[in-house]
Design a protein around this motif. Structure first.
Motif, PDB file in Angstrom:
ATOM      1  N   GLU A   1       2.379   9.870 -13.139  1.00  0.00           N
ATOM      2  CA  GLU A   1       2.837  11.219 -12.653  1.00  0.00           C
ATOM      3  C   GLU A   1       2.532  12.119 -13.575  1.00  0.00           C
ATOM      4  OE1 GLU A   1       6.979  10.012 -11.697  1.00  0.00           O
ATOM      5  OE2 GLU A   1       6.235   9.764  -9.620  1.00  0.00           O
TER       6      GLU A   1
ATOM      7  N   PRO B   1       5.743  17.192 -16.632  1.00  0.00           N
ATOM      8  CA  PRO B   1       6.251  18.712 -16.321  1.00  0.00           C
ATOM      9  C   PRO B   1       5.559  19.626 -17.266  1.00  0.00           C
ATOM     10  CG  PRO B   1       8.265  17.241 -16.498  1.00  0.00           C
ATOM     11  CD  PRO B   1       7.147  16.504 -16.929  1.00  0.00           C
TER      12      PRO B   1
ATOM     13  N   HIS C   1      13.156  13.512 -17.508  1.00  0.00           N
ATOM     14  CA  HIS C   1      14.336  14.320 -17.782  1.00  0.00           C
ATOM     15  C   HIS C   1      15.564  14.404 -16.847  1.00  0.00           C
ATOM     16  CE1 HIS C   1      11.110  16.364 -15.407  1.00  0.00           C
ATOM     17  NE2 HIS C   1      12.100  17.242 -14.992  1.00  0.00           N
TER      18      HIS C   1
ATOM     19  N   TYR D   1       8.444   5.537  -1.494  1.00  0.00           N
ATOM     20  CA  TYR D   1       9.890   6.037  -1.646  1.00  0.00           C
ATOM     21  C   TYR D   1      10.997   4.954  -0.898  1.00  0.00           C
ATOM     22  CZ  TYR D   1       8.553  11.026  -2.152  1.00  0.00           C
ATOM     23  OH  TYR D   1       8.088  12.295  -2.403  1.00  0.00           O
TER      24      TYR D   1
ATOM     25  N   PRO E   1       8.009  23.464 -15.100  1.00  0.00           N
ATOM     26  CA  PRO E   1       8.592  22.535 -16.162  1.00  0.00           C
ATOM     27  C   PRO E   1       9.827  21.674 -15.621  1.00  0.00           C
ATOM     28  CG  PRO E   1       8.545  24.775 -16.661  1.00  0.00           C
ATOM     29  CD  PRO E   1       7.740  24.698 -15.254  1.00  0.00           C
ATOM     30  N   ILE E   2      10.356  21.916 -14.277  1.00  0.00           N
ATOM     31  CA  ILE E   2      11.433  21.150 -13.929  1.00  0.00           C
ATOM     32  C   ILE E   2      10.841  19.887 -13.079  1.00  0.00           C
ATOM     33  CG2 ILE E   2      13.534  21.171 -12.436  1.00  0.00           C
ATOM     34  CD1 ILE E   2      14.341  23.458 -13.905  1.00  0.00           C
ATOM     35  N   ALA E   3       9.853  20.153 -12.503  1.00  0.00           N
ATOM     36  CA  ALA E   3       8.983  19.100 -11.762  1.00  0.00           C
ATOM     37  C   ALA E   3       9.952  18.226 -10.710  1.00  0.00           C
ATOM     38  CB  ALA E   3       8.206  18.196 -12.739  1.00  0.00           C
ATOM     39  N   CYS E   4      10.385  18.924 -10.024  1.00  0.00           N
ATOM     40  CA  CYS E   4      11.052  18.156  -8.976  1.00  0.00           C
ATOM     41  C   CYS E   4      10.308  17.747  -7.513  1.00  0.00           C
ATOM     42  CB  CYS E   4      12.234  19.031  -8.083  1.00  0.00           C
ATOM     43  SG  CYS E   4      13.817  19.241  -9.394  1.00  0.00           S
ATOM     44  N   LYS E   5       9.011  18.475  -7.595  1.00  0.00           N
ATOM     45  CA  LYS E   5       8.237  18.143  -6.587  1.00  0.00           C
ATOM     46  C   LYS E   5       7.370  16.958  -6.877  1.00  0.00           C
ATOM     47  CE  LYS E   5      10.121  21.392  -4.058  1.00  0.00           C
ATOM     48  NZ  LYS E   5      11.096  21.048  -3.140  1.00  0.00           N
ATOM     49  N   PRO E   6       6.916  16.000  -5.935  1.00  0.00           N
ATOM     50  CA  PRO E   6       6.359  14.692  -6.453  1.00  0.00           C
ATOM     51  C   PRO E   6       4.874  14.968  -6.656  1.00  0.00           C
ATOM     52  CG  PRO E   6       6.843  15.148  -3.669  1.00  0.00           C
ATOM     53  CD  PRO E   6       7.267  15.971  -4.630  1.00  0.00           C
TER      54      PRO E   6
ATOM     55  N   PRO F   1       9.561   7.347  -5.434  1.00  0.00           N
ATOM     56  CA  PRO F   1      10.963   7.830  -5.744  1.00  0.00           C
ATOM     57  C   PRO F   1      12.073   7.239  -4.760  1.00  0.00           C
ATOM     58  CG  PRO F   1       9.295   9.501  -5.249  1.00  0.00           C
ATOM     59  CD  PRO F   1       8.566   8.190  -5.113  1.00  0.00           C
TER      60      PRO F   1
ATOM     61  N   ARG G   1       2.249  21.218 -13.096  1.00  0.00           N
ATOM     62  CA  ARG G   1       3.723  21.151 -12.358  1.00  0.00           C
ATOM     63  C   ARG G   1       4.400  22.216 -13.372  1.00  0.00           C
ATOM     64  NH1 ARG G   1       5.398  15.016 -11.970  1.00  0.00           N
ATOM     65  NH2 ARG G   1       6.776  15.500 -10.229  1.00  0.00           N
TER      66      ARG G   1
ATOM     67  N   GLN H   1      10.677   9.283  -9.466  1.00  0.00           N
ATOM     68  CA  GLN H   1      11.667  10.048  -9.831  1.00  0.00           C
ATOM     69  C   GLN H   1      13.027   9.331  -8.972  1.00  0.00           C
ATOM     70  OE1 GLN H   1      11.305  14.342  -9.603  1.00  0.00           O
ATOM     71  NE2 GLN H   1       9.581  13.882  -8.358  1.00  0.00           N
TER      72      GLN H   1
ATOM     73  N   SER I   1      11.991  11.044 -13.914  1.00  0.00           N
ATOM     74  CA  SER I   1      12.986  11.994 -13.960  1.00  0.00           C
ATOM     75  C   SER I   1      14.034  11.856 -13.117  1.00  0.00           C
ATOM     76  CB  SER I   1      12.575  13.419 -13.879  1.00  0.00           C
ATOM     77  OG  SER I   1      12.019  13.623 -12.493  1.00  0.00           O
ATOM     78  N   ARG I   2      15.524  12.252 -13.558  1.00  0.00           N
ATOM     79  CA  ARG I   2      16.372  11.942 -12.483  1.00  0.00           C
ATOM     80  C   ARG I   2      16.871  10.435 -12.541  1.00  0.00           C
ATOM     81  NH1 ARG I   2      15.597  15.910  -7.936  1.00  0.00           N
ATOM     82  NH2 ARG I   2      13.534  15.441  -8.500  1.00  0.00           N
TER      83      ARG I   2
ATOM     84  N   LYS J   1       0.651  -1.336  -0.051  1.00  0.00           N
ATOM     85  CA  LYS J   1      -0.111   0.003   0.112  1.00  0.00           C
ATOM     86  C   LYS J   1       0.788   1.157   0.129  1.00  0.00           C
ATOM     87  CE  LYS J   1      -4.073  -2.084   1.974  1.00  0.00           C
ATOM     88  NZ  LYS J   1      -5.555  -1.335   1.366  1.00  0.00           N
ATOM     89  N   GLY J   2       1.902   1.360  -0.714  1.00  0.00           N
ATOM     90  CA  GLY J   2       2.913   2.570  -0.941  1.00  0.00           C
ATOM     91  C   GLY J   2       3.649   2.976   0.126  1.00  0.00           C
ATOM     92  N   ALA J   3       3.790   1.918   1.357  1.00  0.00           N
ATOM     93  CA  ALA J   3       4.433   2.268   2.366  1.00  0.00           C
ATOM     94  C   ALA J   3       5.986   2.617   1.833  1.00  0.00           C
ATOM     95  CB  ALA J   3       4.393   1.013   3.478  1.00  0.00           C
ATOM     96  N   HIS J   4       6.467   3.379   2.749  1.00  0.00           N
ATOM     97  CA  HIS J   4       8.004   3.767   2.535  1.00  0.00           C
ATOM     98  C   HIS J   4       8.942   2.887   3.077  1.00  0.00           C
ATOM     99  CE1 HIS J   4       6.047   7.262   0.901  1.00  0.00           C
ATOM    100  NE2 HIS J   4       5.795   7.804   2.176  1.00  0.00           N
TER     101      HIS J   4
ATOM    102  N   SER K   1       0.342  13.986  -3.449  1.00  0.00           N
ATOM    103  CA  SER K   1       1.806  14.051  -3.571  1.00  0.00           C
ATOM    104  C   SER K   1       2.541  12.714  -3.543  1.00  0.00           C
ATOM    105  CB  SER K   1       2.385  14.910  -2.602  1.00  0.00           C
ATOM    106  OG  SER K   1       1.878  14.563  -1.181  1.00  0.00           O
ATOM    107  N   GLU K   2       1.978  11.855  -3.051  1.00  0.00           N
ATOM    108  CA  GLU K   2       2.527  10.239  -3.167  1.00  0.00           C
ATOM    109  C   GLU K   2       1.442   9.226  -3.264  1.00  0.00           C
ATOM    110  OE1 GLU K   2       4.942  10.433   0.472  1.00  0.00           O
ATOM    111  OE2 GLU K   2       3.181   9.480   1.537  1.00  0.00           O
ATOM    112  N   TYR K   3       1.861   8.175  -3.825  1.00  0.00           N
ATOM    113  CA  TYR K   3       1.010   7.097  -4.182  1.00  0.00           C
ATOM    114  C   TYR K   3       0.289   6.694  -2.887  1.00  0.00           C
ATOM    115  CZ  TYR K   3      -0.705   2.557  -5.391  1.00  0.00           C
ATOM    116  OH  TYR K   3      -1.615   1.405  -5.422  1.00  0.00           O
ATOM    117  N   ARG K   4       1.138   6.925  -1.762  1.00  0.00           N
ATOM    118  CA  ARG K   4       0.283   6.308  -0.610  1.00  0.00           C
ATOM    119  C   ARG K   4      -0.913   6.847  -0.285  1.00  0.00           C
ATOM    120  NH1 ARG K   4       3.898   5.685   4.913  1.00  0.00           N
ATOM    121  NH2 ARG K   4       2.416   4.705   5.975  1.00  0.00           N
TER     122      ARG K   4
END
Lengths: 229, 123
Positions: free
Chosen positions: B112, B115, A135, A59, B75-80, A78, B73, A97, A116-117, A36-39, B94-97
């Motif tokens: 997700e 961006p 990206h 995460y 253009p750089i979209a670092c925030k989740p 992430p 979001r 990410q 990204s990253r 369930k999406g736990a970190h 902000s997160e799947y959870r």
């Protein structure tokens, strides 16, 4: 087979049990239900065991992994396999990410897309992505290999050191000091091996890829190159 | 939420145009900017597009109106940011959870947002 219900018994219990397995153990096969999406699921393992997570994670799943094989039957949040030292992480779905960030060893396989990253600051990890990457992937990647069967987003390999990047699809743009390089027989052989271990040899052939690497003008900086950036 | 670098200038301009502010907070400027666009008759989609050109910084904006819902979001979209869509709903977290207990999440389309791309739904 050890079956752990994360929803019932909690994350600390799971990771404590996994951390208690020292180098040799006969509890080698684990399943984690209801993630369930736990970190931080299965973070910090140091044992040659096989852990299957039956769902999507939050995460840092398998962060700092040593020796274990961690399979995610879903998507990963992430930082999956961040700072992995050895072992294998296989994700059936997508990765968010900075997958494999600063990884020092081991193999990360993403069967969907990575965000990204991907592979940022990789230090020896090998990453094979069956889909696309986002990206700023392989930003400041120092060593290791990144193989992408799909497309790469903007600024691939910005400020690259000596990591090897192989992309089959299109690259939206290259980052600072990242250039396309010649594919030689040793690269074909390396790539064939990575595709095989990355469970992608039935999906692509090494000859379909292009290689990208560092122009070596930035990290071995000469003031004469200042205008290049 | 956001971390805007040009919020002071935008706030001054929006005040001039009649918007009022409660705080010095930058995200409030983002909200006021979008509200002003909507008040001026812009569609939700166009209001969110305007944030990409007129606001400088990192942000993820989620906007609900009487009949609409939109996400953008930077253009750089670092925030989740993560979204889920079924026949019955569209959801943002902000997160799947945050989404795991939604009905039908196991078969929802989960992705997700890209961006600098506006996503919006209107009745």
């Amino acid at each position: 087979m050890e079956i752990y219900d994360l929803a019932a018994d909690g994350l600390r219990g799971l990771n404590a049990s996994l951390h208690a397995l020292k180098g040799t153990t006969n509890q080698t096969a684990w399943q984690v239900k209801n993630p369930k999406g736990a970190h931080a699921i299965a973070a910090g393992i140091d044992a040659p065991i096989d852990v299957t997570v039956l769902g999507s994670t939050g995460y840092y799943c398998a962060g700092m992994n040593k020796q274990a094989t961690v399979r995610i039957k879903g998507s990963a949040g992430p930082g999956v396999a961040e700072n992995m030292m050895s072992g294998t992480v296989i994700i059936d779905g997508d990765a968010s990410q900075y997958a494999g960030a600063t990884g020092r060893g081991g193999l990360l396989v993403i069967k969907g897309n990575a965000s990204s990253r991907c592979g940022i600051s990789m230090k020896g990890i090998e990453i094979v992505v069956h889909g696309n990457i986002g990206h700023m992937s392989a930003f400041m990647a120092q060593s290791g290999s990144l193989v992408v069967l799909g497309d790469a987003g903007e600024a691939l390999g910005d400020s690259l050191y000596e990591a090897r990047l192989f992309v089959r699809g299109s690259v939206k743009s290259l980052g600072a000091d990242c250039i396309e390089k010649e594919m030689r027989p040793e690269h074909i052989a390396l790539l064939a091996d990575l595709l095989k271990r990355g469970e992608a040899d039935h999906l692509a052939r090494p000859e379909e890829f292009r290689r990208y690497g560092s122009a070596r003008k930035l990290y071995t900086f000469n003031i004469d190159n200042a205008a290049a950036y | 939420n956001g971390s805007l670098s040009n919020h002071n200038g935008v706030r001054r301009e929006l005040k001039r145009l009649g918007m009022t502010f409660e705080t010095e907070n930058d995200t409030e400027v983002g909200a006021a900017f979008i509200s002003h666009k909507l008040q001026s008759g812009e569609t939700l989609g166009n209001a969110l597009e305007a944030t990409l050109t007129d606001l400088d910084g990192f942000f993820t904006f989620v906007v609900g109106t009487k009949n609409g819902f939109g996400v953008v979001r930077d253009p750089i979209a670092c925030k989740p940011a993560v979204m889920a869509e079924t026949d019955q709903y569209v959801a943002f977290g902000s997160e799947y959870r945050a989404l795991v207990n939604l009905p039908g999440i196991e078969t929802a389309r989960v992705w997700e947002p890209e961006p600098a791309t506006v996503y919006f739904w209107e009745r």
